[in-house]
Write a protein that holds these residues in place. Structure first.
Motif, short mmCIF file in Angstrom:
data_model
loop_
_atom_site.label_atom_id
_atom_site.label_comp_id
_atom_site.label_asym_id
_atom_site.label_seq_id
_atom_site.Cartn_x
_atom_site.Cartn_y
_atom_site.Cartn_z
N ASP A 20 0.84 -1.30 -0.13
CA ASP A 20 -0.42 -0.35 -0.18
C ASP A 20 0.62 1.07 -0.04
O ASP A 20 2.31 1.43 -0.24
N PHE A 21 0.25 2.11 0.12
CA PHE A 21 0.73 3.56 -0.48
C PHE A 21 1.85 4.06 0.51
O PHE A 21 2.84 4.51 0.98
N VAL A 32 14.87 -5.69 4.28
CA VAL A 32 14.72 -7.09 4.55
C VAL A 32 13.82 -7.02 6.05
O VAL A 32 13.13 -8.08 6.35
N VAL A 33 14.37 -6.70 7.16
CA VAL A 33 14.37 -7.22 7.61
C VAL A 33 13.46 -5.76 8.53
O VAL A 33 12.31 -6.42 9.78
N VAL A 34 13.17 -4.88 8.44
CA VAL A 34 11.93 -3.68 8.73
C VAL A 34 10.78 -4.33 8.29
O VAL A 34 10.43 -4.35 9.58
N PRO A 35 10.71 -4.75 7.55
CA PRO A 35 9.43 -5.27 7.27
C PRO A 35 8.62 -6.66 8.11
O PRO A 35 7.45 -6.82 8.24
N ALA A 36 9.79 -7.44 8.08
CA ALA A 36 9.42 -8.60 9.05
C ALA A 36 9.28 -8.57 10.23
O ALA A 36 8.62 -9.34 11.53
N GLY A 84 3.89 -7.99 6.34
CA GLY A 84 2.95 -8.74 5.50
C GLY A 84 2.98 -8.48 3.48
O GLY A 84 2.46 -8.76 3.16
N ILE A 85 4.31 -8.13 3.33
CA ILE A 85 4.97 -7.67 2.08
C ILE A 85 5.41 -9.39 1.67
O ILE A 85 7.27 -9.74 2.73
#
Length: 277
Positions: A2-3, A28-32, A37-38
Motif C-alpha cells: 500500500d501507499f 529485508v529486516v524491517v518489514p519482517a 505482510g509484504i
C-alpha cells in the motif's frame, strides 16, 4: 504494497543507502519485524526496491551535480586543459572502482540472490557489518593521504564495496572502510563512495523500469513506485548533505556510532524474529 508502506520504504531506502548501515539489510529486516505482510519473494518486491534506488541515484546526482558536470565537460573536452585532465582522471578512477562490482556481481548474483529475502540472515550480516565498521576504524592508516585518490586506491575501494553483495553489509560503509585503509579521510572516502555508487545504482534502476511498465503483475506498482522514488531521492539528498558535514567534523571515530547501531539492531531483530514476536 500500500501507499503508506511504499513511502516508509522510500524514507528507509533514501537514508540507509547512504548511511553505512545497509539499505538492503533494512529492507529485508524491517518489514519482517514490523509485520508489514509484504511478500519479499514476490515478483514486485525487487523491482520496487530498485525503483527506490533510482530515486536515490537522482538525489545523489543533484547533490554532486557540480562534480558530475565537471566530469562531463572534461570527458567531452569542453573545459580548460588542466580541468579536463583532472576530470578525466576522476572519471577513470570511478570506472576502475566499479569494475570489481561488475565482475563479482555477474559471477555471484545467482548463488547469493536467495539470501536477499531472508530476514534472519540479514540480521546476522548487520552484526557482521558492525564488525567491519569497527575493524575498519581500528586498522585505518593514520598518516595523511597527500596526493588524492590514486588508481590503486580506487581499485581497492571498489573491491571493498563488493562486500555489500551480502545483504546486511553496507556498500557505502565497506567503501569508506576501504578508503580508510588507504589513508583517506572519512569525508574523502565517503565522497568517492557516493560518486562511485551513483552510476551503479542508476543503471540498476534503469534496467528494472521496463519490468515495472511491461510485466502485468507489476503494472499496478508503477504509480506508487514513482512517488516512492521521488521521496527516496529527497531523503537521499538530505542524507548526503548531513553525512558529508558529519564526516568532515568527526574524522577520528565517525563510523563507530553506526557500528553500534548495526550490532544492536541486528542482534535485537534476530532475537525478536526467533522468538516469533
Amino acid at each position: 504494497m500500500d501507499f503508506v508502506h511504499a513511502v516508509l520504504f522510500a524514507i528507509l531506502q533514501g537514508a540507509t543507502e547512504l548511511f553505512p548501515v545497509s539499505s538492503l539489510g533494512h529492507a529485508v529486516v524491517v518489514p519482517a519485524v514490523l509485520h508489514w505482510g509484504i511478500d519479499q519473494h514476490g515478483p514486485g518486491f525487487l523491482p520496487f526496491l530498485v525503483m527506490l534506488h533510482l530515486g536515490t541515484a537522482i538525489g545523489l546526482i543533484a547533490y554532486f551535480y557540480v562534480e558530475w558536470l565537471t566530469m562531463a565537460r572534461g570527458v567531452l573536452g569542453l573545459g580548460y586543459k588542466a580541468e579536463n585532465a583532472s576530470a578525466r582522471a576522476l572519471f577513470a578512477k570511478l570506472v576502475v572502482a566499479t569494475i570489481p562490482a561488475v565482475i563479482i556481481g555477474a559471477a555471484f548474483k545467482k548463488p547469493i540472490s536467495h539470501l536477499f529475502g531472508t530476514p534472519l540472515i540479514a540480521c546476522i550480516f548487520l552484526i557482521v557489518n558492525a564488525g567491519v565498521l569497527l575493524l575498519g576504524e581500528r586498522l585505518r592508516r593514520r598518516e595523511a593521504h597527500q596526493n588524492g585518490i590514486s588508481y590503486r586506491d580506487a581499485l581497492i575501494i571498489g573491491l571493498f564495496q563488493c562486500l555489500a553483495f551480502l545483504p546486511g553489509i553496507s556498500r557505502s560503509g565497506a567503501a569508506i572502510v576501504g578508503g580508510l585503509q588507504r589513508g583517506i579521510s572519512h569525508a574523502g572516502a565517503a565522497k568517492f563512495s557516493f560518486l562511485m555508487g551513483t552510476p551503479v545504482i542508476l543503471a540498476a534502476g534503469v534496467a528494472e523500469v521496463p519490468k515495472l511498465i511491461h510485466e502485468h503483475q507489476l503494472h499496478a506498482l508503477l504509480g506508487v513506485s514513482l512517488v516512492a522514488a521521488i521521496v527516496s531521492g529527497i531523503v537521499a539528498y538530505a542524507s548526503t548533505a548531513f553525512l558529508m558535514h558529519y564526516f568532515k567534523n568527526h574524522d577520528d571515530w565517525a563510523l563507530k556510532p553506526f557500528a553500534i547501531y548495526c550490532a544492536v539492531a541486528g542482534a535485537g531483530s534476530f532475537l525478536f524474529l526467533e522468538a516469533g514476536l
